[in-house]
Design an enzyme around this catalytic site. Structure first.
Site, PDB file in Angstrom:
ATOM      1  N   GLN A   1      -5.060  -5.160   6.700  1.00  8.59           N
ATOM      2  CA  GLN A   1      -5.518  -6.136   5.789  1.00  8.59           C
ATOM      3  C   GLN A   1      -5.860  -8.176   6.628  1.00  8.59           C
ATOM      4  O   GLN A   1      -6.656  -8.137   6.423  1.00  8.59           O
ATOM      5  CB  GLN A   1      -5.268  -6.222   4.481  1.00  8.59           C
ATOM      6  CG  GLN A   1      -5.404  -5.562   3.849  1.00  8.59           C
ATOM      7  CD  GLN A   1      -7.145  -4.852   3.625  1.00  8.59           C
ATOM      8  OE1 GLN A   1      -8.070  -5.211   3.798  1.00  8.59           O
ATOM      9  NE2 GLN A   1      -7.152  -3.829   2.983  1.00  8.59           N
TER      10      GLN A   1
ATOM     11  N   CYS B   1      -4.830   2.492  -3.779  1.00 13.75           N
ATOM     12  CA  CYS B   1      -3.908   3.195  -2.574  1.00 13.75           C
ATOM     13  C   CYS B   1      -2.520   2.289  -3.032  1.00 13.75           C
ATOM     14  O   CYS B   1      -1.187   1.719  -2.580  1.00 13.75           O
ATOM     15  CB  CYS B   1      -3.475   3.310  -1.684  1.00 13.75           C
ATOM     16  SG  CYS B   1      -5.154   4.221  -0.593  1.00 13.75           S
TER      17      CYS B   1
ATOM     18  N   HIS C   1       0.930  -1.562  -0.082  1.00 14.39           N
ATOM     19  CA  HIS C   1       0.399   0.225   0.329  1.00 14.39           C
ATOM     20  C   HIS C   1       1.098   1.189  -0.201  1.00 14.39           C
ATOM     21  O   HIS C   1       1.842   0.954   1.155  1.00 14.39           O
ATOM     22  CB  HIS C   1      -0.805   0.262   1.259  1.00 14.39           C
ATOM     23  CG  HIS C   1      -1.917   1.077   1.601  1.00 14.39           C
ATOM     24  ND1 HIS C   1      -1.762   2.455   1.485  1.00 14.39           N
ATOM     25  CD2 HIS C   1      -3.006   0.545   0.999  1.00 14.39           C
ATOM     26  CE1 HIS C   1      -2.681   2.519   1.560  1.00 14.39           C
ATOM     27  NE2 HIS C   1      -3.240   2.036   2.047  1.00 14.39           N
TER      28      HIS C   1
ATOM     29  N   ASP D   1       2.859  -4.784   7.953  1.00 17.82           N
ATOM     30  CA  ASP D   1       1.740  -3.942   8.048  1.00 17.82           C
ATOM     31  C   ASP D   1       0.149  -4.776   7.498  1.00 17.82           C
ATOM     32  O   ASP D   1       0.201  -5.622   6.898  1.00 17.82           O
ATOM     33  CB  ASP D   1       1.395  -2.644   6.499  1.00 17.82           C
ATOM     34  CG  ASP D   1       0.522  -2.281   6.323  1.00 17.82           C
ATOM     35  OD1 ASP D   1      -0.522  -2.871   7.497  1.00 17.82           O
ATOM     36  OD2 ASP D   1       0.329  -1.793   5.508  1.00 17.82           O
TER      37      ASP D   1
ATOM     38  N   LYS E   1     -10.806  -1.410  10.161  1.00 16.82           N
ATOM     39  CA  LYS E   1     -11.177  -2.279   8.883  1.00 16.82           C
ATOM     40  C   LYS E   1     -11.321  -3.161   9.970  1.00 16.82           C
ATOM     41  O   LYS E   1     -11.520  -4.328   9.656  1.00 16.82           O
ATOM     42  CB  LYS E   1      -9.884  -1.998   8.285  1.00 16.82           C
ATOM     43  CG  LYS E   1      -9.642  -1.464   7.127  1.00 16.82           C
ATOM     44  CD  LYS E   1      -8.073  -1.710   6.413  1.00 16.82           C
ATOM     45  CE  LYS E   1      -8.390   0.324   5.919  1.00 16.82           C
ATOM     46  NZ  LYS E   1      -6.573  -0.205   4.905  1.00 16.82           N
TER      47      LYS E   1
HETATM   48  C1  LIG Z   1      -5.405   0.574   4.702  1.00 15.10           C
HETATM   49  C2  LIG Z   1      -4.861   0.346   4.812  1.00 15.10           C
HETATM   50  C3  LIG Z   1      -3.246   1.086   4.732  1.00 15.10           C
HETATM   51  C4  LIG Z   1      -3.500   2.709   5.539  1.00 15.10           C
HETATM   52  O1  LIG Z   1      -4.607   2.478   6.711  1.00 15.10           O
HETATM   53  P1  LIG Z   1      -5.029   3.486   7.089  1.00 15.10           P
HETATM   54  O2  LIG Z   1      -5.878   3.595   8.523  1.00 15.10           O
HETATM   55  O3  LIG Z   1      -5.386   4.180   6.166  1.00 15.10           O
HETATM   56  O4  LIG Z   1      -3.617   4.762   7.867  1.00 15.10           O
HETATM   57  C5  LIG Z   1      -2.197   0.036   5.207  1.00 15.10           C
HETATM   58  N1  LIG Z   1      -1.936  -1.116   4.439  1.00 15.10           N
HETATM   59  C6  LIG Z   1      -2.491  -1.260   4.022  1.00 15.10           C
HETATM   60  C7  LIG Z   1      -3.046  -3.222   3.584  1.00 15.10           C
HETATM   61  C8  LIG Z   1      -4.363  -1.174   4.491  1.00 15.10           C
HETATM   62  O5  LIG Z   1      -4.833  -2.031   3.697  1.00 15.10           O
END
Ligand SMILES: *Cc1c(COP(=O)(O)O)cnc(C)c1O
Length: 404
Positions: A201, A362, A121, A198, A224
């Site tokens: 997801q 993104c 992302h 990260d 999320k």
């Molecule tokens: C949504 C997402 C982000 C960013 O998250 P925010 O809540 O907008 O800060 C970063 N990495 C991944 C894989 C995402 O799905």
């Protein structure tokens, strides 16, 4: 088995109509919907215990502080962190990653290397580029194959003594691919590099165990995983959090301030300057309780069925291609139809009440890899049903007829 209709009744927004049709919400990868218990907890906080935390001796301030710290403990347990002070509240994944890149600015030297994956992302690319610009470190990219899987041989070849940190998502938001992070972490540690995962997801679909993974940092967003927007968690190993300098200066993060010298507070407060999203932090704990009550085993089983059903039904449509075809996938289907712009499909099916994401998600480098402007992405949650998938498939067929 989950009683999906009963679960759906927990989410007031799901019984709405949109454009005169029952809402089919398949944009869970962008943000999840919130159950009533979370909405109630936000209201209850402001009605009953709203006060600033870690400051007052008065009763409400102590109640709010206790609730905030109880929530931190819930997160700690949920991700199996060794200490509660390794769990930092912040505003989301983006904030968490920037906190780490800011800290690494004082560690990296010119010629050091940062490894990112080609599945990231933008919020796990751009902060590292900014860091490299500032320090003279070099950004290297772990490549992927046509199925959207990271190529581990290439990863092994990129690792060296120069590698200082590896950063990769647990699950790709654009394709739904689950990455072999345990292998990635082990190999990075073998050359002395740190690893940031990260998990934005991943946390809606599974319960990460940060000690078992042995990652140095794990970041995710509350919104999320059924929690409020503007909430997030950065897990960091104690030794790393002690080593990194603070991100923001201000109240709450200090031990003692004089104009000559300021000493910083202990963890976790060193990284929590200013008044945080108190209600959000507390209610994130409520969201985690809710998910655990449903149970991640149940969630995964149901979502696997949704993924298989959607994959099979969508592939009935001639000219439809799914991106991200690896075996290890979360309940995300990213697709295009030959000769049709994803935006056009998204707009038409929205008129039929179906919410999907269209565009680059993104993750422009992934779209560049496949030479496409974007995809249509349907991302499923445990509250979605096969019947909803059938509605989407019919809608996509209709859109295809109209557009070709
Ligand atoms: C949504 C997402 C982000 C960013 O998250 P925010 O809540 O907008 O800060 C970063 N990495 C991944 C894989 C995402 O799905």
């Amino acid at each position: 088995m989950l009683d999906i209709q009963k679960i759906r009744a927990d989410f007031p927004i799901l019984s709405q109509t949109v454009n005169g049709k029952p809402l089919v919400y398949f944009d869970n990868g962008a943000t999840s919907q919130k159950p009533q218990i979370v909405l109630d907890a936000i209201e209850k906080y402001y009605q009953e215990i709203n006060a600033n935390i870690h400051r007052g001796v008065h009763t409400l301030s102590q109640l709010a502080t206790d609730a905030y710290e109880v929530s931190r403990g819930k997160v700690q347990q949920h991700i199996n962190a060794k200490f509660a002070h390794e769990v930092l509240f912040n505003s989301g994944t983006t904030h968490g990653i920037n906190l780490v890149t800011n800290g690494f600015a004082s560690i990296l030297k010119p010629g050091d290397e940062v490894l990112v994956s080609s599945l990231e992302h933008h919020s796990n690319i751009v902060p590292w580029q900014m860091l490299c610009e500032k320090t003279g470190a070099v950004l290297k990219v772990i490549p992927m194959n046509e199925g959207g899987e990271l190529i581990m041989d290439a990863y092994d070849a990129l690792l060296s003594e120069k590698t200082k940190i590896v950063t990769v998502n647990h699950i790709s938001n654009a394709l739904g691919v689950i990455n072999p992070i345990k292998y990635i972490i082990e190999k990075a540690h073998a050359v002395g590099a740190a690893v940031l995962i990260d998990g934005a997801q991943a946390v809606p679909h599974l319960k990460p165990d940060v000690q078992d993974l042995d990652c140095d940092f794990y970041v995710f967003s509350g919104h999320k995983m059924c929690g409020p927007t503007g909430t997030g968690i950065l897990y960091g190993k104690e030794a790393w959090l002690n080593k990194l300098p603070p991100y923001q200066g201000g109240g709450e993060m200090i031990k003692e301030v004089t104009f000559e010298k300021t000493t910083y507070a202990d963890l976790p407060h060193k990284f929590e300057a200013g008044t945080p999203n108190i209600a959000g932090g507390i209610v994130l704990g409520t969201a985690i309780d809710y998910l655990n009550q449903i149970g991640f085993d149940n969630i995964q089983k149901h979502e696997k069925e949704l993924l298989e059903h959607a994959t099979k039904r969508l592939l009935e449509i001639e000219g439809l291609r799914i991106y991200g075809t690896g075996k290890n996938k979360a309940s995300v289907v990213s697709f295009n139809i030959d000769g049709i712009h994803p935006y056009d499909i998204g707009s038409i099916i929205d008129k039929l009440g179906i919410a999907v994401r269209t565009g680059h998600h993104c993750a422009q480098p992934i779209m560049n890899f496949f030479c496409i402007p974007g995809t249509v992405r349907a991302s499923f949650s445990f509250y979605n049903t096969k019947e909803e998938i059938d509605l989407m498939v019919e809608a996509v067929k209709k859109a295809k007829t109209m557009l070709s």
